[in-house]
Scaffold this motif. Sequence first.
Motif, PDB file in Angstrom:
ATOM      1  N   VAL A 240       0.832  -1.404   0.045  1.00 11.46           N
ATOM      2  CA  VAL A 240      -0.101   0.418  -0.207  1.00 11.46           C
ATOM      3  C   VAL A 240       1.140   1.349  -0.016  1.00 11.46           C
ATOM      4  CG1 VAL A 240      -1.629   1.529   0.944  1.00 11.46           C
ATOM      5  CG2 VAL A 240      -1.891  -0.989   0.919  1.00 11.46           C
ATOM      6  N   GLU A 241       1.979   1.266   0.903  1.00 11.91           N
ATOM      7  CA  GLU A 241       2.662   2.059   0.453  1.00 11.91           C
ATOM      8  C   GLU A 241       3.351   2.818  -0.838  1.00 11.91           C
ATOM      9  OE1 GLU A 241       5.486   1.376   3.540  1.00 11.91           O
ATOM     10  OE2 GLU A 241       3.743   1.452   4.872  1.00 11.91           O
ATOM     11  N   MET A 242       3.426   1.276  -0.954  1.00  5.67           N
ATOM     12  CA  MET A 242       3.973   1.439  -2.757  1.00  5.67           C
ATOM     13  C   MET A 242       3.349   2.600  -3.836  1.00  5.67           C
ATOM     14  SD  MET A 242       6.719   0.390  -2.529  1.00  5.67           S
ATOM     15  CE  MET A 242       7.791   1.146  -3.844  1.00  5.67           C
ATOM     16  N   ALA A 243       2.115   2.829  -3.441  1.00  5.99           N
ATOM     17  CA  ALA A 243       1.207   2.947  -4.369  1.00  5.99           C
ATOM     18  C   ALA A 243       1.762   4.703  -5.262  1.00  5.99           C
ATOM     19  CB  ALA A 243       0.064   3.338  -3.933  1.00  5.99           C
ATOM     20  N   GLY A 244       2.204   4.369  -6.600  1.00 11.42           N
ATOM     21  CA  GLY A 244       2.353   5.618  -7.310  1.00 11.42           C
ATOM     22  C   GLY A 244       3.868   5.415  -7.003  1.00 11.42           C
ATOM     23  N   LYS A 245       4.905   4.674  -6.771  1.00  6.04           N
ATOM     24  CA  LYS A 245       5.858   4.983  -5.940  1.00  6.04           C
ATOM     25  C   LYS A 245       7.154   3.237  -6.571  1.00  6.04           C
ATOM     26  CE  LYS A 245       4.859   7.548  -1.646  1.00  6.04           C
ATOM     27  NZ  LYS A 245       5.132   7.566  -0.705  1.00  6.04           N
ATOM     28  N   TRP A 246       6.011   2.541  -7.712  1.00  4.96           N
ATOM     29  CA  TRP A 246       6.776   1.304  -7.963  1.00  4.96           C
ATOM     30  C   TRP A 246       8.148   1.999  -8.675  1.00  4.96           C
ATOM     31  CZ3 TRP A 246       6.183  -3.182  -5.392  1.00  4.96           C
ATOM     32  CH2 TRP A 246       4.728  -2.824  -5.180  1.00  4.96           C
ATOM     33  N   LYS A 247       8.005   3.214  -9.342  1.00  2.44           N
ATOM     34  CA  LYS A 247       9.596   3.456 -10.379  1.00  2.44           C
ATOM     35  C   LYS A 247      10.647   3.524  -9.605  1.00  2.44           C
ATOM     36  CE  LYS A 247       8.352   8.461 -11.388  1.00  2.44           C
ATOM     37  NZ  LYS A 247       7.747   9.495 -11.857  1.00  2.44           N
ATOM     38  N   TYR A 248      10.465   3.492  -8.005  1.00  2.00           N
ATOM     39  CA  TYR A 248      11.927   4.139  -7.159  1.00  2.00           C
ATOM     40  C   TYR A 248      11.734   2.766  -6.840  1.00  2.00           C
ATOM     41  CZ  TYR A 248       9.631   8.923  -7.229  1.00  2.00           C
ATOM     42  OH  TYR A 248       9.801  10.030  -8.100  1.00  2.00           O
ATOM     43  N   LEU A 249      11.074   1.989  -6.158  1.00  2.00           N
ATOM     44  CA  LEU A 249      11.938  -0.010  -5.744  1.00  2.00           C
ATOM     45  C   LEU A 249      12.690  -0.388  -7.622  1.00  2.00           C
ATOM     46  CD1 LEU A 249      11.747  -1.552  -3.792  1.00  2.00           C
ATOM     47  CD2 LEU A 249       9.571  -2.507  -4.899  1.00  2.00           C
ATOM     48  N   PHE A 250      12.110  -0.330  -8.354  1.00  2.00           N
ATOM     49  CA  PHE A 250      12.815  -0.927  -9.453  1.00  2.00           C
ATOM     50  C   PHE A 250      14.530   0.371 -10.097  1.00  2.00           C
ATOM     51  CE2 PHE A 250       8.659  -2.858 -10.153  1.00  2.00           C
ATOM     52  CZ  PHE A 250       9.140  -3.905 -10.149  1.00  2.00           C
ATOM     53  N   GLU A 251      14.162   1.109  -9.473  1.00  2.00           N
ATOM     54  CA  GLU A 251      15.404   2.497  -9.834  1.00  2.00           C
ATOM     55  C   GLU A 251      15.099   2.851 -11.206  1.00  2.00           C
ATOM     56  OE1 GLU A 251      18.408   0.720  -7.727  1.00  2.00           O
ATOM     57  OE2 GLU A 251      18.235   1.324  -5.946  1.00  2.00           O
ATOM     58  N   ASN A 252      14.348   2.639 -12.000  1.00  2.00           N
ATOM     59  CA  ASN A 252      14.538   2.829 -13.427  1.00  2.00           C
ATOM     60  C   ASN A 252      12.519   3.158 -13.628  1.00  2.00           C
ATOM     61  OD1 ASN A 252      12.533   0.728 -14.645  1.00  2.00           O
ATOM     62  ND2 ASN A 252      14.577  -0.720 -13.565  1.00  2.00           N
ATOM     63  N   ASN A 253      13.024   3.991 -15.538  1.00  2.00           N
ATOM     64  CA  ASN A 253      10.715   4.299 -15.280  1.00  2.00           C
ATOM     65  C   ASN A 253      10.502   3.614 -16.553  1.00  2.00           C
ATOM     66  OD1 ASN A 253      10.547   6.889 -14.400  1.00  2.00           O
ATOM     67  ND2 ASN A 253      12.210   7.398 -15.350  1.00  2.00           N
ATOM     68  N   ASN A 254      10.768   2.036 -16.460  1.00  2.00           N
ATOM     69  CA  ASN A 254      10.544   1.097 -17.581  1.00  2.00           C
ATOM     70  C   ASN A 254       8.817   0.997 -17.373  1.00  2.00           C
ATOM     71  OD1 ASN A 254      13.363   1.012 -18.301  1.00  2.00           O
ATOM     72  ND2 ASN A 254      13.738  -0.669 -16.925  1.00  2.00           N
ATOM     73  N   PRO A 255       8.695   0.191 -17.926  1.00  2.00           N
ATOM     74  CA  PRO A 255       7.128   0.410 -17.938  1.00  2.00           C
ATOM     75  C   PRO A 255       6.689  -0.666 -17.236  1.00  2.00           C
ATOM     76  CG  PRO A 255       7.496  -0.347 -20.660  1.00  2.00           C
ATOM     77  CD  PRO A 255       8.875   0.196 -19.576  1.00  2.00           C
ATOM     78  N   ILE A 256       5.652  -1.207 -16.096  1.00  2.00           N
ATOM     79  CA  ILE A 256       4.767  -2.068 -15.229  1.00  2.00           C
ATOM     80  C   ILE A 256       4.409  -2.700 -15.964  1.00  2.00           C
ATOM     81  CG2 ILE A 256       4.280  -2.101 -12.985  1.00  2.00           C
ATOM     82  CD1 ILE A 256       6.012   0.324 -11.939  1.00  2.00           C
ATOM     83  N   HIS A 257       4.584  -4.080 -15.116  1.00  2.00           N
ATOM     84  CA  HIS A 257       3.724  -5.323 -15.853  1.00  2.00           C
ATOM     85  C   HIS A 257       3.083  -6.431 -14.469  1.00  2.00           C
ATOM     86  CE1 HIS A 257       4.663  -5.653 -20.670  1.00  2.00           C
ATOM     87  NE2 HIS A 257       4.377  -3.835 -20.637  1.00  2.00           N
ATOM     88  N   ILE A 258       1.888  -6.711 -14.712  1.00  2.00           N
ATOM     89  CA  ILE A 258       1.503  -7.109 -13.732  1.00  2.00           C
ATOM     90  C   ILE A 258       1.005  -8.721 -13.938  1.00  2.00           C
ATOM     91  CG2 ILE A 258       1.140  -5.053 -11.778  1.00  2.00           C
ATOM     92  CD1 ILE A 258      -1.924  -6.053 -12.049  1.00  2.00           C
ATOM     93  N   GLU A 259       0.888  -9.718 -13.076  1.00  2.00           N
ATOM     94  CA  GLU A 259       0.134 -11.073 -13.105  1.00  2.00           C
ATOM     95  C   GLU A 259      -0.622 -11.419 -12.422  1.00  2.00           C
ATOM     96  OE1 GLU A 259       0.906 -15.585 -14.467  1.00  2.00           O
ATOM     97  OE2 GLU A 259       2.736 -14.285 -13.620  1.00  2.00           O
TER      98      GLU A 259
END
Length: 212
Positions: free
Chosen positions: A25-44
């Motif tokens: 919940v704390e990561m909403a809107g911040k996932w690019k910082y966790l991955f340390e890039n601006n690459n597209p995010i896909h989920i399964e």
Amino acid sequence: MRLRNKPWAKDMIAQNPTIVVPNPVEMAGKWKYLFENNNPIHIEVGTGKGQFLTGMGQANPDINYIGIEKYDSVIITALERVKDNNIQNVKFLNEDVAELTIFFAEGELERVYINFTDPWPKNRHEKRRLTYEAFLKLYEQVMGEKGEIHFKTDNQGLFEYSLHSFSKYGLILNNVSLDLHKSDFEGNIMTEYEQKFSEKGMRIYRCEAQYR
């Protein structure tokens, strides 16, 4: 499917917070910082033991992947696959897909994969199907316009239902395949179930649905 209890699973998940992300919940809107890039995010959604997502991560290092699986006794196999292969662009959430919109901000994702989900064949269970309109609304919130759903199943009834559900919701259908492994589709990564079913000669159905 009866799940084998693995009492050590929760401890293993807790010991690997860089792979199975705690407090998403704390990561909403911040996932690019966790991955340390601006690459597209896909989920399964319903990632199971992670064969598909780890394969996708290895094949596409310029895309970030997140698998959502609520059963800890299942997700630890996915965790082990990522850890053993040192895959940096794949993370997991030990959560329920119904909570999707509190884990991701609007438009944060580009694609949702739904692979070999429970067909819930009884009419009274329709709302549990991951291609039911209420779930399509959740996916739309986290992807927005042009977001895509990529769907695979061995169940003809669920496939027919899902095509109707996608069309009724207003999604654009692309690359509809009634027998994936006899089609000209390239770059297919198989799930555990897909591999097992295809070895038995069973037909695999696939389609892509895009929001307008």
